[in-house]
Design a protein around this motif. Structure first.
Motif, PDB file in Angstrom:
ATOM      1  N   ARG A 250       0.363 -10.675  31.052  1.00  0.00           N
ATOM      2  CA  ARG A 250       1.650  -9.979  31.042  1.00  0.00           C
ATOM      3  C   ARG A 250       1.533  -8.542  30.558  1.00  0.00           C
ATOM      4  NH1 ARG A 250       3.750  -9.916  25.863  1.00  0.00           N
ATOM      5  NH2 ARG A 250       2.740 -11.312  24.334  1.00  0.00           N
ATOM      6  N   ARG A 251       0.487  -8.236  29.786  1.00  0.00           N
ATOM      7  CA  ARG A 251       0.330  -6.859  29.306  1.00  0.00           C
ATOM      8  C   ARG A 251      -0.336  -5.956  30.343  1.00  0.00           C
ATOM      9  NH1 ARG A 251      -0.167 -10.048  24.816  1.00  0.00           N
ATOM     10  NH2 ARG A 251      -2.292 -10.645  25.415  1.00  0.00           N
ATOM     11  N   THR A 252      -1.012  -6.539  31.306  1.00  0.00           N
ATOM     12  CA  THR A 252      -1.722  -5.725  32.295  1.00  0.00           C
ATOM     13  C   THR A 252      -1.083  -5.776  33.683  1.00  0.00           C
ATOM     14  OG1 THR A 252      -3.226  -7.551  32.855  1.00  0.00           O
ATOM     15  CG2 THR A 252      -3.925  -6.032  31.108  1.00  0.00           C
ATOM     16  N   LEU A 253      -0.009  -6.547  33.853  1.00  0.00           N
ATOM     17  CA  LEU A 253       0.593  -6.697  35.172  1.00  0.00           C
ATOM     18  C   LEU A 253       1.011  -5.364  35.772  1.00  0.00           C
ATOM     19  CD1 LEU A 253       2.787  -9.940  35.013  1.00  0.00           C
ATOM     20  CD2 LEU A 253       0.776  -9.506  36.430  1.00  0.00           C
ATOM     21  N   LEU A 254       1.641  -4.515  34.978  1.00  0.00           N
ATOM     22  CA  LEU A 254       2.083  -3.209  35.484  1.00  0.00           C
ATOM     23  C   LEU A 254       0.898  -2.399  35.976  1.00  0.00           C
ATOM     24  CD1 LEU A 254       4.203  -0.945  35.893  1.00  0.00           C
ATOM     25  CD2 LEU A 254       3.724  -0.246  33.531  1.00  0.00           C
ATOM     26  N   ASP A 255      -0.173  -2.384  35.210  1.00  0.00           N
ATOM     27  CA  ASP A 255      -1.340  -1.583  35.578  1.00  0.00           C
ATOM     28  C   ASP A 255      -2.043  -2.146  36.812  1.00  0.00           C
ATOM     29  OD1 ASP A 255      -1.454   0.339  33.188  1.00  0.00           O
ATOM     30  OD2 ASP A 255      -1.313  -1.625  32.246  1.00  0.00           O
ATOM     31  N   TRP A 256      -2.088  -3.476  36.932  1.00  0.00           N
ATOM     32  CA  TRP A 256      -2.654  -4.076  38.137  1.00  0.00           C
ATOM     33  C   TRP A 256      -1.796  -3.744  39.348  1.00  0.00           C
ATOM     34  CZ3 TRP A 256      -7.371  -5.445  38.897  1.00  0.00           C
ATOM     35  CH2 TRP A 256      -8.142  -5.993  37.875  1.00  0.00           C
ATOM     36  N   ARG A 257      -0.479  -3.761  39.192  1.00  0.00           N
ATOM     37  CA  ARG A 257       0.410  -3.395  40.305  1.00  0.00           C
ATOM     38  C   ARG A 257       0.184  -1.946  40.719  1.00  0.00           C
ATOM     39  NH1 ARG A 257       4.553  -6.474  37.595  1.00  0.00           N
ATOM     40  NH2 ARG A 257       5.448  -4.542  36.775  1.00  0.00           N
ATOM     41  N   GLN A 258      -0.019  -1.075  39.729  1.00  0.00           N
ATOM     42  CA  GLN A 258      -0.277   0.328  40.046  1.00  0.00           C
ATOM     43  C   GLN A 258      -1.595   0.498  40.777  1.00  0.00           C
ATOM     44  OE1 GLN A 258       0.088   2.053  36.115  1.00  0.00           O
ATOM     45  NE2 GLN A 258       2.287   2.456  36.362  1.00  0.00           N
ATOM     46  N   GLN A 259      -2.615  -0.279  40.392  1.00  0.00           N
ATOM     47  CA  GLN A 259      -3.883  -0.228  41.109  1.00  0.00           C
ATOM     48  C   GLN A 259      -3.707  -0.723  42.546  1.00  0.00           C
ATOM     49  OE1 GLN A 259      -6.889   1.053  40.021  1.00  0.00           O
ATOM     50  NE2 GLN A 259      -5.622   1.757  38.319  1.00  0.00           N
ATOM     51  N   ALA A 260      -2.973  -1.801  42.713  1.00  0.00           N
ATOM     52  CA  ALA A 260      -2.741  -2.336  44.054  1.00  0.00           C
ATOM     53  C   ALA A 260      -1.974  -1.335  44.911  1.00  0.00           C
ATOM     54  CB  ALA A 260      -1.980  -3.662  43.968  1.00  0.00           C
ATOM     55  N   ALA A 261      -0.970  -0.690  44.300  1.00  0.00           N
ATOM     56  CA  ALA A 261      -0.179   0.298  45.039  1.00  0.00           C
ATOM     57  C   ALA A 261      -1.038   1.492  45.446  1.00  0.00           C
ATOM     58  CB  ALA A 261       1.004   0.758  44.191  1.00  0.00           C
ATOM     59  N   GLY A 262      -1.928   1.923  44.547  1.00  0.00           N
ATOM     60  CA  GLY A 262      -2.812   3.045  44.854  1.00  0.00           C
ATOM     61  C   GLY A 262      -3.766   2.727  45.988  1.00  0.00           C
ATOM     62  N   LEU A 263      -4.338   1.519  45.968  1.00  0.00           N
ATOM     63  CA  LEU A 263      -5.259   1.120  47.027  1.00  0.00           C
ATOM     64  C   LEU A 263      -4.526   0.917  48.348  1.00  0.00           C
ATOM     65  CD1 LEU A 263      -7.535  -1.360  45.047  1.00  0.00           C
ATOM     66  CD2 LEU A 263      -8.157   0.912  45.891  1.00  0.00           C
ATOM     67  N   LEU A 264      -3.296   0.385  48.280  1.00  0.00           N
ATOM     68  CA  LEU A 264      -2.502   0.213  49.494  1.00  0.00           C
ATOM     69  C   LEU A 264      -2.163   1.573  50.105  1.00  0.00           C
ATOM     70  CD1 LEU A 264      -0.933  -1.533  51.478  1.00  0.00           C
ATOM     71  CD2 LEU A 264       1.024  -1.448  49.902  1.00  0.00           C
ATOM     72  N   ALA A 265      -1.770   2.522  49.261  1.00  0.00           N
ATOM     73  CA  ALA A 265      -1.450   3.864  49.755  1.00  0.00           C
ATOM     74  C   ALA A 265      -2.664   4.507  50.413  1.00  0.00           C
ATOM     75  CB  ALA A 265      -0.942   4.736  48.607  1.00  0.00           C
ATOM     76  N   ALA A 266      -3.834   4.313  49.803  1.00  0.00           N
ATOM     77  CA  ALA A 266      -5.062   4.858  50.390  1.00  0.00           C
ATOM     78  C   ALA A 266      -5.354   4.183  51.726  1.00  0.00           C
ATOM     79  CB  ALA A 266      -6.232   4.655  49.428  1.00  0.00           C
ATOM     80  N   SER A 267      -5.165   2.882  51.795  1.00  0.00           N
ATOM     81  CA  SER A 267      -5.412   2.158  53.043  1.00  0.00           C
ATOM     82  C   SER A 267      -4.495   2.630  54.153  1.00  0.00           C
ATOM     83  CB  SER A 267      -5.220   0.652  52.819  1.00  0.00           C
ATOM     84  OG  SER A 267      -6.111   0.164  51.846  1.00  0.00           O
ATOM     85  N   VAL A 268      -3.245   2.851  53.828  1.00  0.00           N
ATOM     86  CA  VAL A 268      -2.281   3.331  54.828  1.00  0.00           C
ATOM     87  C   VAL A 268      -2.684   4.703  55.346  1.00  0.00           C
ATOM     88  CG1 VAL A 268       0.098   4.101  55.166  1.00  0.00           C
ATOM     89  CG2 VAL A 268      -0.362   1.944  53.982  1.00  0.00           C
ATOM     90  N   ARG A 269      -3.100   5.584  54.440  1.00  0.00           N
ATOM     91  CA  ARG A 269      -3.473   6.945  54.857  1.00  0.00           C
ATOM     92  C   ARG A 269      -4.725   6.930  55.733  1.00  0.00           C
ATOM     93  NH1 ARG A 269      -0.610  10.833  52.441  1.00  0.00           N
ATOM     94  NH2 ARG A 269       0.767  10.166  50.745  1.00  0.00           N
TER      95      ARG A 269
END
Length: 367
Positions: A250-269
């Protein structure tokens, strides 16, 4: 056991300023502390392996609260300097302020931090709202980026990282971290993002950290692409390494979501480039008027966010409205997300690890 912080007169505040060849900025940083509405009880400049005039400039300011100390045989860079100074000068403090040597605090900072801890016993750390100084193109992009980070953290009401640029930490909690993990000091050099690691350990003990609603800090930004890349690769690689070490909770969920969002954004680009080239090569790429809709949405969002930049001027708005500068920065962000994950995966396979501390210092020294 938490110490009692009852008001501006009672709380003992020690400021730790790690400095490596900071002769151009250390004077302004210390002067701003001496001009506080509530001057800290002790200001410790930690000159770490300096080869310039940092020590002479800081020592010339001469104030009863000021201590200038030089590290000897310190192999742990910023963390080693902070830990040594904390053990020698700050063990009895109520509040420890960590401040980069190129950062200036406004006069209300120390007093407001004391008040925050006095009125909220559950608060363990308070990060500043830091703003980059300067008018250069690259600086403006970083200022916009961190204005967005600040707004998000304030809306959320907590933060997963106490930015070492300028933050205040309840000292009794630092002692608790040291005891719990049997450390020499609170800051862990083995982590390449010591602020993130320390904040996680603080939160692990049941406390919370936030961004201060009233304390702002003014700091230098990376002024070249090389320096920015070195800084962000250190941050990103270190964050991924620590998240893998901490696991998903629960303490790292936000940071994992941010990592996933960053990788998804890179994949889209990168996917957009691939399919555009592919369709063009196959002769099936056709222009459609609705393509303009998405860029217009991006521009509207960038301009809206630019209106939230502290001390903005018309050029901040122009950069947002032009779209291309923000897009170039987003592409760079996508690249360091992918490069950092690739480096961490390669490191885990080969058992070798780059010293991102040294690489960032080298990049900044070349500016």
């Amino acid at each position: 056991m938490q110490s009692s912080i009852e008001g501006n007169r009672q709380a003992q505040v020690v400021v730790l300023i790690p400095a490596h060849n900071e002769e151009s900025s250390i004077g302004a940083t210390v002067q701003a502390l001496l001009s506080q509405e509530r001057v800290p009880d002790r200001i410790v400049v930690i000159a770490d392996n300096c080869t310039d005039g940092t020590v002479a400039i800081a020592s010339a300011l001469r104030h009863q609260a000021l201590v200038v100390t030089e590290t000897r045989n310190n192999r742990d860079k910023k963390c080693g300097g902070l830990n040594a100074a904390w053990r020698r000068y700050a063990t009895d403090a109520d509040i420890v302020v960590c401040l980069d040597a190129d950062t200036v605090l406004p006069p209300n900072a120390i007093g407001d931090w004391i008040e925050e801890f006095a009125t909220d016993p559950g608060l363990a750390g308070s990060s500043s709202k830091f703003t980059m100084r300067g008018t250069a193109f690259l600086v403006r992009l970083q200022r916009a980026e961190f204005a967005k980070w600040t707004d998000s953290s304030l809306r959320r009401g907590w933060t997963s990282v106490l930015a070492g640029t300028a933050c205040a930490i309840r000292n009794s909690v630092l002692h608790e971290v040291v005891r719990t993990h049997r450390r020499y000091g609170p800051w862990l050099h083995a982590s390449q993002v010591e602020d993130f690691e320390l904040t996680y350990r603080i939160r692990e003990l049941g406390y919370y950290c936030r961004v201060s609603p009233t304390v702002r800090a003014y700091t230098d930004a990376m002024t070249t692409v090389r320096a920015l890349w070195g800084q962000r690769m250190k941050w990103q690689v270190g964050t991924v390494e620590d998240l893998i070490r901490f696991g998903v909770n629960r303490r790292t969920l936000l940071d994992w979501r941010q990592q996933a969002a960053g990788l998804l954004a890179a994949s889209v680009r990168f996917g957009w480039i691939f399919f555009t080239v592919l369709y063009a090569a196959l002769g099936i790429l056709h222009f459609a008027p609705f393509w303009f809709f998405v860029p217009l949405l991006f521009i509207a969002n960038d301009v809206k966010q630019a209106m939230r930049i502290p001390h903005r001027d018309r050029w901040d708005i122009v950069l947002a409205a032009l779209l291309l500068p923000q897009e170039a920065f987003a592409w760079m962000r996508a690249c360091w997300f992918v490069a950092a994950w690739a480096e961490v995966i390669r490191s885990r396979i080969t058992g070798t690890r780059k010293d991102r501390w040294t690489m960032q210092y080298a990049a900044e020294a070349a500016v």
